[in-house]
Design an enzyme around this catalytic site. Structure first.
Site, PDB file in Angstrom:
ATOM      1  N   ASP A 190       0.840  -1.194   0.000  1.00 48.89           N
ATOM      2  CA  ASP A 190       0.000   0.000   0.000  1.00 48.89           C
ATOM      3  C   ASP A 190       0.881   1.253   0.000  1.00 48.89           C
ATOM      4  OD1 ASP A 190      -2.780   1.022   0.352  1.00 48.89           O
ATOM      5  OD2 ASP A 190      -1.932   1.913   2.156  1.00 48.89           O
ATOM      6  N   GLU A 244       1.994  -0.367  -4.952  1.00 47.31           N
ATOM      7  CA  GLU A 244       1.009   0.624  -5.379  1.00 47.31           C
ATOM      8  C   GLU A 244       1.747   1.942  -5.561  1.00 47.31           C
ATOM      9  OE1 GLU A 244      -3.108   2.845  -4.008  1.00 47.31           O
ATOM     10  OE2 GLU A 244      -1.502   2.517  -2.587  1.00 47.31           O
TER      11      GLU A 244
HETATM   12  C1  NOJ Z   1      -4.432   2.827  -1.046  1.00 47.39           C
HETATM   13  C2  NOJ Z   1      -5.563   1.900  -0.779  1.00 47.39           C
HETATM   14  O1  NOJ Z   1      -5.838   1.151  -1.929  1.00 47.39           O
HETATM   15  C3  NOJ Z   1      -6.715   2.763  -0.349  1.00 47.39           C
HETATM   16  O2  NOJ Z   1      -7.916   2.063  -0.299  1.00 47.39           O
HETATM   17  C4  NOJ Z   1      -6.360   3.402   0.969  1.00 47.39           C
HETATM   18  O3  NOJ Z   1      -7.385   4.314   1.335  1.00 47.39           O
HETATM   19  C5  NOJ Z   1      -5.047   4.170   0.883  1.00 47.39           C
HETATM   20  N1  NOJ Z   1      -4.037   3.465   0.172  1.00 47.39           N
HETATM   21  C6  NOJ Z   1      -4.512   4.481   2.252  1.00 47.39           C
HETATM   22  O4  NOJ Z   1      -4.080   3.305   2.880  1.00 47.39           O
END
Ligand code: NOJ
Length: 501
Positions: A190, A244
């Site tokens: 993440d 990500e």
């Molecule tokens: C990316 C995640 O996919 C999302 O759902 C989340 O709100 C943010 N990161 C913060 O963790």
């Protein structure tokens, strides 16, 4: 040839809260996922990615973790997780779990114990220490009782860790091992371009995600992934990580997937591209030229479902376009990430009433932004029943399902050759047969304006993004098409795989 399993893998994202509820509390859980694994095996995916199921007060749907080594009672128990992994592996499915290293929950024991050096605390005054804005809206700082401020790039319940503190490094190395020891095949990282913030925390001009800014993409983060890679490589079985990383510059993306860092990172440029042959071709070219192992993704739990995005300027065309984009994506070199429900052709649920909404984005923007609940509505499994088979009878799903979901349910579509679900199953099965004969490159062919034609090994893939039907290139047979041809021509919003002569 020794190709790692993840290079061409089809990974199915399970947003656990909304996939399947076994316990009957209206929220999806691990036992619910486990019960549906045969559906995923039959769909033809290689792996599942589970969004966070860890102990959490759910300020951001579980992306606010209070205990990284346990399962929240909402989702089950550690025993449920172990049973899920065992069943998945028994069915030939790999399991990727989410790891959230940029921030914890404000209920994490470190935050509660006041270990401020492990978070980003600063003196301020009446105003926050700098001008950074939370990604969800409003200032990225919250003040505590003694007057100090802490940084949270997301919700106030998600304080950012201080990665300049060695204790944070040690903790995450241990968390990785904890889950690797339980058999996970990989991690989805993440906010992978977060973690470090520029020394001095200078003000920024541009508040948006930028691959490199004082807020995101500090060079120090790469050393973290080098260490993590060593841990992954110390386990048998090609354990992997996918980051990500939000950037529209493939050069930035490539920095995360160097040979000693992460194996993959999400290619959001593909998801963000408009419905245009030119735009798609540019993303494909840029990606293949810069990233060693490509990934492709059209939807996830943070964005408007692509069926609905593709309706913009073309009402009614969304589903055809979505199927065509999916077919094209499957023929690109690399790995594909699917989002639960896209195989059912689910649209974004745009008319959720304000009182049903739960996403902090909706609240932190003062209701100006709808937030992400519309792509998180619980899946319809059956054509009838109060929750369309999502929960056991009698339970109310945590977000209301629209009536149109009944006909889109897995049950309603199964066995109907014209359904989106059967189309996904056919395409994934055929790709599985073909994938070994496909080289990891593609060649462009001349194509009429608005269309894309490329070849990969024995296959020619054609996609028509224009507004007129186009002639097909010479071919031996049609392997698969996303919709019917018209007088031998490829209609707008249609893609096909052709066997080359
Ligand atoms: C990316 C995640 O996919 C999302 O759902 C989340 O709100 C943010 N990161 C913060 O963790």
């Amino acid at each position: 040839m020794d190709v790692p399993w993840w290079r061409d893998a089809i990974v199915y994202e399970i947003y656990v809260r909304s996939f399947s509820d076994a316990s009957g509390d209206g929220v999806g859980d691990l036992a619910g996922v486990r019960a549906r694994l045969p559906y995923l095996r039959d769909l033809g995916v290689d792996a599942v990615w589970l969004t966070p199921f860890y102990t959490s007060p759910m300020a951001d749907g579980g992306y606010d973790v209070a205990d990284y080594r346990d399962v929240d009672p909402l989702f089950g128990t550690l025993g449920d997780f172990e049973a899920l992994v065992a069943d998945a592996h028994g069915l030939g499915l790999r399991v990727i779990v989410d790891i959230v290293p940029n921030h914890s929950s404000d209920r994490h024991p470190w935050f509660r114990a006041g270990l401020r050096e492990r978070y980003v605390f600063r003196e301020g005054g009446e105003t926050p220490p700098n001008n950074w804005q939370s990604t969800f809206g409003g200032p990225a700082w919250t003040r505590v009782a003694d007057g100090q401020w802490y940084l949270h790039l997301f919700a106030p319940g998600q304080p950012d860790f201080n990665w300049r503190d060695p204790a944070v490094h040690a903790e995450f190395l241990d968390i990785l091992r904890f889950w690797l020891d339980r058999g996970v095949d990989g991690f989805r990282i993440d906010v992978a371009m977060g973690l470090y913030k520029a020394e001095g925390l200078p003000d920024v001009e541009d508040q948006s995600f930028a691959a490199v800014s004082p807020v995101w993409g500090q060079p120090e983060v790469h050393e973290v992934y080098r260490q993590w890679r060593k841990v992954l490589d110390s386990y048998p079985g090609e354990r992997m990580a996918v980051g990500e990383v939000w950037t529209d510059d493939p050069v930035d993306l490539a920095r995360y997937v160097r040979p000693d860092e992460l194996q993959q990172s999400f290619n959001f440029a593909w998801l963000q591209a408009p419905w245009s042959a030119e735009a798609f071709r540019k993303v494909i070219d840029d990606t293949l030229a810069t990233v060693p192992f490509a990934t492709w993704v059209l939807s996830n739990h943070d964005v408007v479902r692509h069926r609905t995005r593709y309706e913009v300027g073309a009402p009614g065309a969304g589903l055809n376009r979505a199927k065509a984009a999916f077919l094209t994506m499957l023929m690109l070199p690399g790995s594909t990430y699917l989002y639960q429900g896209e195989e059912l052709g689910l649209p974004e649920v745009e008319d959720l009433p304000p009182e049903a909404r739960q996403d902090p984005v909706f609240f932190q923007s003062g209701g100006k932004l709808p937030g992400r609940d519309g792509c998180r509505v619980p899946l319809p499994w059956t054509a009838v029943g109060a929750s369309l088979g999502f929960s056991p009878d009698g339970a109310r799903p945590w977000l209301p399902q629209p009536p149109a979901f009944a006909q889109l349910s897995a049950e309603a579509q199964t066995g109907h050759p014209a359904s989106t679900l059967e189309f996904y199953r056919r395409a994934l099965a055929l790709r599985r047969d073909l994938v070994r004969s496909l080289p990891y490159t593609l060649e462009w062919m001349d194509s009429p304006p608005g269309a894309l034609f490329f070849t990969r090994g024995p296959v020619t893939c054609v996609l028509n993004c224009g507004s007129d039907s186009v002639s097909l290139p010479s071919h031996e047979s049609v392997l698969m098409a996303s919709g019917p041809f018209e007088d031998g021509l490829l209609p707008p919003g249609t893609a096909a795989w052709l066997r080359r002569r």
